[in-house]
Motif scaffolding. Structure first.
Motif, short mmCIF file in Angstrom:
data_model
loop_
_atom_site.label_atom_id
_atom_site.label_comp_id
_atom_site.label_asym_id
_atom_site.label_seq_id
_atom_site.Cartn_x
_atom_site.Cartn_y
_atom_site.Cartn_z
N THR A 77 17.29 6.56 -55.28
CA THR A 77 17.44 7.83 -54.57
C THR A 77 18.84 7.99 -54.00
O THR A 77 19.35 7.11 -53.31
CB THR A 77 16.41 7.92 -53.43
N THR A 78 19.46 9.12 -54.30
CA THR A 78 20.84 9.38 -53.91
C THR A 78 20.93 10.72 -53.19
O THR A 78 20.32 11.70 -53.62
CB THR A 78 21.77 9.39 -55.14
N SER A 79 21.70 10.75 -52.10
CA SER A 79 21.90 11.98 -51.33
C SER A 79 23.37 12.36 -51.34
O SER A 79 24.24 11.50 -51.16
CB SER A 79 21.43 11.78 -49.87
N ILE A 80 23.64 13.64 -51.56
CA ILE A 80 25.01 14.16 -51.58
C ILE A 80 25.24 15.00 -50.33
O ILE A 80 24.42 15.86 -49.99
CB ILE A 80 25.25 15.03 -52.84
N TYR A 81 26.37 14.75 -49.66
CA TYR A 81 26.71 15.49 -48.44
C TYR A 81 27.99 16.29 -48.69
O TYR A 81 29.07 15.72 -48.83
CB TYR A 81 26.91 14.52 -47.27
N LEU A 82 27.85 17.60 -48.76
CA LEU A 82 28.98 18.50 -48.95
C LEU A 82 29.44 19.00 -47.59
O LEU A 82 28.65 19.64 -46.87
CB LEU A 82 28.59 19.67 -49.86
N ARG A 83 30.66 18.70 -47.22
CA ARG A 83 31.23 19.08 -45.93
C ARG A 83 30.40 18.53 -44.77
O ARG A 83 30.36 19.11 -43.69
CB ARG A 83 31.34 20.61 -45.82
N GLY A 84 29.71 17.42 -44.97
CA GLY A 84 28.93 16.78 -43.93
C GLY A 84 27.56 17.38 -43.69
O GLY A 84 26.82 16.89 -42.83
N PHE A 85 27.19 18.41 -44.42
CA PHE A 85 25.89 19.06 -44.23
C PHE A 85 24.77 18.21 -44.83
O PHE A 85 24.99 17.36 -45.68
CB PHE A 85 25.88 20.45 -44.88
N ASP A 86 23.56 18.47 -44.35
CA ASP A 86 22.37 17.84 -44.90
C ASP A 86 22.27 18.14 -46.40
O ASP A 86 22.60 19.25 -46.83
CB ASP A 86 21.13 18.38 -44.17
N PRO A 87 21.83 17.17 -47.22
CA PRO A 87 21.77 17.38 -48.67
C PRO A 87 20.98 18.62 -49.10
O PRO A 87 21.33 19.28 -50.08
CB PRO A 87 21.10 16.10 -49.19
N LYS A 88 19.91 18.95 -48.38
CA LYS A 88 19.10 20.10 -48.78
C LYS A 88 19.79 21.43 -48.50
O LYS A 88 19.29 22.48 -48.89
CB LYS A 88 17.74 20.06 -48.09
N ARG A 89 20.94 21.40 -47.82
CA ARG A 89 21.71 22.63 -47.57
C ARG A 89 22.72 22.91 -48.68
O ARG A 89 23.44 23.91 -48.62
CB ARG A 89 22.45 22.52 -46.23
N THR A 90 22.78 22.04 -49.67
CA THR A 90 23.66 22.25 -50.83
C THR A 90 22.80 22.64 -52.02
O THR A 90 21.94 21.87 -52.45
CB THR A 90 24.47 20.99 -51.15
N LEU A 91 23.03 23.81 -52.56
CA LEU A 91 22.28 24.28 -53.72
C LEU A 91 22.88 23.68 -54.99
O LEU A 91 24.09 23.74 -55.19
CB LEU A 91 22.31 25.80 -53.81
N VAL A 92 22.03 23.11 -55.82
CA VAL A 92 22.48 22.51 -57.08
C VAL A 92 21.88 23.32 -58.23
O VAL A 92 20.68 23.59 -58.26
CB VAL A 92 22.06 21.04 -57.18
N LEU A 93 22.73 23.69 -59.18
CA LEU A 93 22.33 24.50 -60.32
C LEU A 93 22.71 23.81 -61.62
O LEU A 93 23.70 23.07 -61.67
CB LEU A 93 23.01 25.88 -60.29
N ILE A 123 32.28 23.37 -57.83
CA ILE A 123 31.86 23.06 -56.46
C ILE A 123 32.40 24.16 -55.55
O ILE A 123 33.61 24.30 -55.37
CB ILE A 123 32.41 21.69 -56.02
N ILE A 124 31.49 24.98 -55.01
CA ILE A 124 31.86 26.08 -54.13
C ILE A 124 31.64 25.61 -52.69
O ILE A 124 30.52 25.33 -52.29
CB ILE A 124 31.02 27.34 -54.39
N GLU A 125 32.70 25.53 -51.92
CA GLU A 125 32.61 25.06 -50.55
C GLU A 125 32.43 26.24 -49.60
O GLU A 125 33.06 27.27 -49.75
CB GLU A 125 33.87 24.27 -50.18
N GLY A 126 31.56 26.06 -48.62
CA GLY A 126 31.31 27.12 -47.66
C GLY A 126 30.03 27.87 -47.98
O GLY A 126 29.48 27.77 -49.08
N ALA A 127 29.57 28.61 -47.00
CA ALA A 127 28.29 29.31 -47.13
C ALA A 127 28.30 30.31 -48.29
O ALA A 127 29.20 31.14 -48.39
CB ALA A 127 27.97 30.02 -45.83
N GLN A 128 27.28 30.21 -49.13
CA GLN A 128 27.08 31.14 -50.25
C GLN A 128 25.70 31.78 -50.15
O GLN A 128 25.13 32.19 -51.16
CB GLN A 128 27.22 30.38 -51.57
N ALA A 136 21.93 27.54 -49.69
CA ALA A 136 23.32 27.37 -50.10
C ALA A 136 24.26 27.49 -48.91
O ALA A 136 25.41 27.90 -49.06
CB ALA A 136 23.69 28.40 -51.17
N SER A 137 23.78 27.11 -47.72
CA SER A 137 24.60 27.26 -46.51
C SER A 137 25.78 26.30 -46.47
O SER A 137 26.78 26.56 -45.81
CB SER A 137 23.74 27.08 -45.26
N ALA A 138 25.69 25.16 -47.15
CA ALA A 138 26.81 24.22 -47.21
C ALA A 138 27.72 24.51 -48.40
O ALA A 138 28.92 24.26 -48.35
CB ALA A 138 26.30 22.79 -47.30
#
Length: 212
Positions: A77-93, A123-128, A136-138
């Motif tokens: 199990t691996t978790s990705i942190y974009l800009r320090g946000f919780d992994p579930k706040r990063t949308l993956v497509l 990789i789109i940084e910032g709220a989308q 997609a808040s991260a």
């Protein structure tokens, strides 16, 4: 002679402009990089090949704004942190299709992504959230796969390395002017460090790390 040089320069400039990198994620449609207004980092197919990475977290970890944690070696199990946000706040497509696991806490299953058929990672940084929704808040990570060439094609690869590491893959594709279809299969197996605890009675019971 001046006229010929001028025509040559024009042709070179037109060719370079035609090959300009396009971003698909920010507006849900391909847009030249120069016309994009969001903070975007793009990992191209050439960069992936230069790094000789196998899994998505390995290549994402080289982006300054991204960090990851894993519960062990490959496949854990691996978790990705974009800009320090919780992994579930990063949308993956994948090609614009959501792959976040709505039943888990780690967003997408990053440990399962093999890079063999990947053309580009955006990789789109910032709220989308205005475009992609609240998850997609991260930011957004969009994995764009390769499009098959016209006609019928088949491909097979095999690799072998230390710790009895084996990697193999095969794909078959067909494309015409109306549609294309691509099917592929990949296998990765290694006898490297295990995330499992040696059972009582095993010859490795009680051993840790490099002792195994």
């Amino acid at each position: 002679m001046k006229r010929k040089i001028g025509l040559l320069l024009t042709a070179l400039m037109s060719s370079a402009y035609g090959q300009q990198l396009k971003i698909e994620t920010t507006y849900k449609t391909p847009v030249p990089e120069s016309e994009n207004t969001s903070v975007v980092k793009v990992i191209t197919e050439d960069q992936i090949e230069e790094k000789h990475t196998n899994f998505l977290p390995e290549i994402l970890n080289q982006v300054p704004e991204i960090s990851f944690s894993a519960n062990g070696g490959f496949g854990q199990t691996t978790s990705i942190y974009l800009r320090g946000f919780d992994p579930k706040r990063t949308l993956v497509l994948i090609d614009g299709i959501r792959v976040n696991d709505i039943t888990g806490l780690n967003g997408a299953q990053f440990e399962q992504f093999i890079l063999d058929n990947v053309k580009q990672i955006e990789i789109i940084e910032g709220a989308q959230s205005g475009i992609w929704g609240a998850d997609a808040s991260a930011g957004v990570i969009n994995i764009i796969t390769k499009t098959p060439e016209k006609g019928l094609h088949a491909k097979a690869t095999a690799e072998y390395g230390s710790f009895n590491t084996k990697k193999a893959g095969a794909s078959v594709s067909y494309k015409n002017d109306r549609f294309y279809i691509l099917t592929s299969y990949y296998l990765f197996d290694t006898d490297g460090f295990s995330a499992a605890e040696p059972k009582n009675g095993s010859q490795n019971y009680g051993k840790r790390g490099s002792e195994l």
